[in-house]
Design a protein around this motif. Structure first.
Motif, mmCIF file in Angstrom:
data_model
loop_
_atom_site.group_PDB
_atom_site.id
_atom_site.type_symbol
_atom_site.label_atom_id
_atom_site.label_comp_id
_atom_site.label_asym_id
_atom_site.label_seq_id
_atom_site.Cartn_x
_atom_site.Cartn_y
_atom_site.Cartn_z
ATOM 1 N N SER A 67 2.468 -7.728 3.745
ATOM 2 C CA SER A 67 1.950 -5.878 2.956
ATOM 3 C C SER A 67 2.908 -5.572 3.600
ATOM 4 C CB SER A 67 0.394 -5.870 3.671
ATOM 5 O OG SER A 67 0.296 -5.056 2.839
ATOM 6 N N VAL A 68 3.348 -5.011 3.146
ATOM 7 C CA VAL A 68 4.241 -3.244 3.155
ATOM 8 C C VAL A 68 3.752 -1.890 2.306
ATOM 9 C CG1 VAL A 68 6.463 -4.721 3.579
ATOM 10 C CG2 VAL A 68 5.732 -3.776 1.046
ATOM 11 N N GLY A 69 4.699 -0.903 3.707
ATOM 12 C CA GLY A 69 3.763 0.128 2.832
ATOM 13 C C GLY A 69 4.867 0.348 2.119
ATOM 14 N N TYR A 112 0.940 -0.766 0.019
ATOM 15 C CA TYR A 112 0.060 0.343 0.734
ATOM 16 C C TYR A 112 0.304 1.337 -0.162
ATOM 17 C CZ TYR A 112 1.508 -0.535 4.795
ATOM 18 O OH TYR A 112 1.350 -0.391 6.134
ATOM 19 N N VAL A 113 0.374 2.865 -0.524
ATOM 20 C CA VAL A 113 1.630 3.618 -0.596
ATOM 21 C C VAL A 113 0.563 4.210 0.979
ATOM 22 C CG1 VAL A 113 1.978 5.421 -2.097
ATOM 23 C CG2 VAL A 113 1.263 3.431 -2.814
ATOM 24 N N TYR A 114 1.760 4.285 1.366
ATOM 25 C CA TYR A 114 1.259 4.881 2.991
ATOM 26 C C TYR A 114 1.616 6.228 3.114
ATOM 27 C CZ TYR A 114 6.775 5.742 3.331
ATOM 28 O OH TYR A 114 8.197 5.544 2.911
ATOM 29 N N ASP A 115 2.278 7.236 1.953
ATOM 30 C CA ASP A 115 1.879 8.832 1.968
ATOM 31 C C ASP A 115 1.395 9.018 0.923
ATOM 32 O OD1 ASP A 115 3.877 7.795 0.090
ATOM 33 O OD2 ASP A 115 5.706 8.975 0.551
ATOM 34 N N LEU A 116 0.483 8.944 0.439
ATOM 35 C CA LEU A 116 -0.628 9.829 0.092
ATOM 36 C C LEU A 116 -1.395 10.520 0.385
ATOM 37 C CD1 LEU A 116 -1.892 6.429 -3.271
ATOM 38 C CD2 LEU A 116 -0.210 8.779 -3.104
ATOM 39 N N PRO A 117 -2.066 11.632 -0.283
ATOM 40 C CA PRO A 117 -2.561 12.892 0.646
ATOM 41 C C PRO A 117 -3.966 12.121 1.550
ATOM 42 C CG PRO A 117 -2.171 13.973 -1.707
ATOM 43 C CD PRO A 117 -1.315 12.274 -1.485
ATOM 44 N N ILE A 118 -4.244 11.543 0.348
ATOM 45 C CA ILE A 118 -6.243 10.990 0.965
ATOM 46 C C ILE A 118 -5.739 9.330 1.409
ATOM 47 C CG2 ILE A 118 -7.933 10.757 -1.038
ATOM 48 C CD1 ILE A 118 -7.241 12.640 -2.660
ATOM 49 N N LYS A 119 -5.598 9.137 2.159
ATOM 50 C CA LYS A 119 -5.747 8.207 2.679
ATOM 51 C C LYS A 119 -7.090 6.939 2.728
ATOM 52 C CE LYS A 119 -5.990 5.860 7.482
ATOM 53 N NZ LYS A 119 -6.445 5.797 8.871
ATOM 54 N N ALA A 120 -7.682 6.738 2.035
ATOM 55 C CA ALA A 120 -8.233 6.363 1.665
ATOM 56 C C ALA A 120 -8.168 5.787 -0.199
ATOM 57 C CB ALA A 120 -10.213 6.806 0.979
ATOM 58 N N THR A 121 -6.859 6.311 -0.781
ATOM 59 C CA THR A 121 -6.433 5.812 -1.851
ATOM 60 C C THR A 121 -5.033 4.963 -2.482
ATOM 61 O OG1 THR A 121 -4.900 7.832 -2.075
ATOM 62 C CG2 THR A 121 -7.321 7.871 -2.777
ATOM 63 N N ARG A 122 -4.955 4.923 -0.424
ATOM 64 C CA ARG A 122 -2.998 4.077 0.124
ATOM 65 C C ARG A 122 -3.162 2.572 -0.660
ATOM 66 N NH1 ARG A 122 -2.173 7.245 5.378
ATOM 67 N NH2 ARG A 122 -1.860 9.786 4.441
ATOM 68 N N LYS A 123 -4.711 2.033 -0.008
ATOM 69 C CA LYS A 123 -4.019 0.555 -0.432
ATOM 70 C C LYS A 123 -5.126 0.376 -2.248
ATOM 71 C CE LYS A 123 -6.571 -3.943 0.997
ATOM 72 N NZ LYS A 123 -6.777 -4.130 0.206
ATOM 73 N N LEU A 124 -5.702 1.159 -2.424
ATOM 74 C CA LEU A 124 -6.617 0.736 -3.946
ATOM 75 C C LEU A 124 -5.315 1.370 -4.418
ATOM 76 C CD1 LEU A 124 -8.832 1.420 -5.967
ATOM 77 C CD2 LEU A 124 -9.150 3.530 -5.663
ATOM 78 N N VAL A 125 -4.645 2.604 -4.355
ATOM 79 C CA VAL A 125 -3.462 2.543 -5.878
ATOM 80 C C VAL A 125 -2.640 1.486 -5.452
ATOM 81 C CG1 VAL A 125 -0.948 4.223 -5.656
ATOM 82 C CG2 VAL A 125 -3.670 4.318 -5.651
ATOM 83 N N GLY A 126 -2.497 0.846 -4.084
ATOM 84 C CA GLY A 126 -1.180 -0.026 -4.162
ATOM 85 C C GLY A 126 -1.431 -1.732 -4.961
#
Length: 251
Positions: A211-213, A127-141
């Motif tokens: 899973s990792v960030g 997952y992408v831990y430093d995206l500004p919108i929290k809801a998109t962190r897992k989605l983008v990953g």
């Protein structure tokens, strides 16, 4: 939680290898996440691949870290140096911008302890831990790593691949392939290359528990590098088809 107070009992020893080149922005947080593991690794090695910034100094400030310097530039030579230096039965490899969830080392033991004869390595999603919108962190990953990278790589290889930000390989498997893996990271995808070599000796797993960030910088790379990645995937497979045809004919 202090590193010295972490639970240390496991069935198999585990070394974490961190690859680093000019990573002063990320290396501290990466090592802090290792220190916060609910189950401590037996060894942590940071491979400094000719950094010009404070990467090495920051890494050395962590008492549980051993820093080694690899002069040959490139991800594959740095990874190989770390794997060769590791003393444990299990070797985890992550990047300097990787942030391990607190239970990651424990999960690695759950996946691989006692199964070294049938499993050579395992990787997990991101997952992408430093995206500004929290809801998109897992989605983008899920879209970039878990769907595009893992799914497409499996179609090309015929088995699971490895992901450098979250890999655990057995020392036994590494000893079998360390003298034959490709060292030219510009011509082959080093994670796919390693997966192709070790798959001859056992299963390569994908496990969601690993899973990792990862940092969003991997998504901001220049178009030229993205095009290189697209080219290098099939090129790696084509190159290894010839290589393993030789192994088959010999056996």
């Amino acid at each position: 939680m202090l590193y010295s107070n972490l639970m240390t009992y496991r069935k198999a020893s585990l070394t974490i290898v961190v690859i680093a080149y000019n990573e002063e922005k990320y290396i501290g947080n990466c090592l802090e996440a290792i220190a916060a593991q609910t189950v401590a690794p037996d060894e942590v090695i940071v491979v400094d691949n000719n950094s010009k910034d404070r990467t090495g100094k920051i890494a050395k400030s962590f008492s549980f870290v051993r820093v080694v310097n690899e002069l040959e530039q490139g991800i594959a030579p740095a990874r190989n140096r770390g794997f060769n230096e590791a003393s444990s039965k299990l070797i985890a490899r992550i990047d300097s911008d990787t942030q391990l969830p607190p239970g990651w080392v424990a999960a690695a033991h759950e996946v691989l302890d006692g199964r070294a004869e049938t499993i050579t390595a395992a990787s997990g999603p991101a997952y992408v831990y430093d995206l500004p919108i929290k809801a998109t962190r897992k989605l983008v990953g899920d879209l970039v790593i878990n769907l595009a990278y893992f799914k497409l790589s499996r179609l090309m290889l015929g088995h699971q691949t490895l992901f450098g930000s979250s890999t655990v390989i057995t020392k036994l498997a590494w000893e079998k392939v360390k003298n034959e893996v490709c060292n030219d990271s510009h011509e082959v995808h080093e994670d796919m290359d390693l997966a192709l070599h070790i798959a001859r000796f056992g299963d390569v797993l994908y496990d969601a528990r690993l899973s990792v960030g990862i940092a969003k910088r991997s998504l901001d790379e220049p178009v030229r590098k993205t095009l290189w990645r697209i080219r290098i995937w099939p090129h790696t497979v084509t190159r290894h088809r010839k290589l393993f045809a030789k192994y088959t004919s010999v056996s």
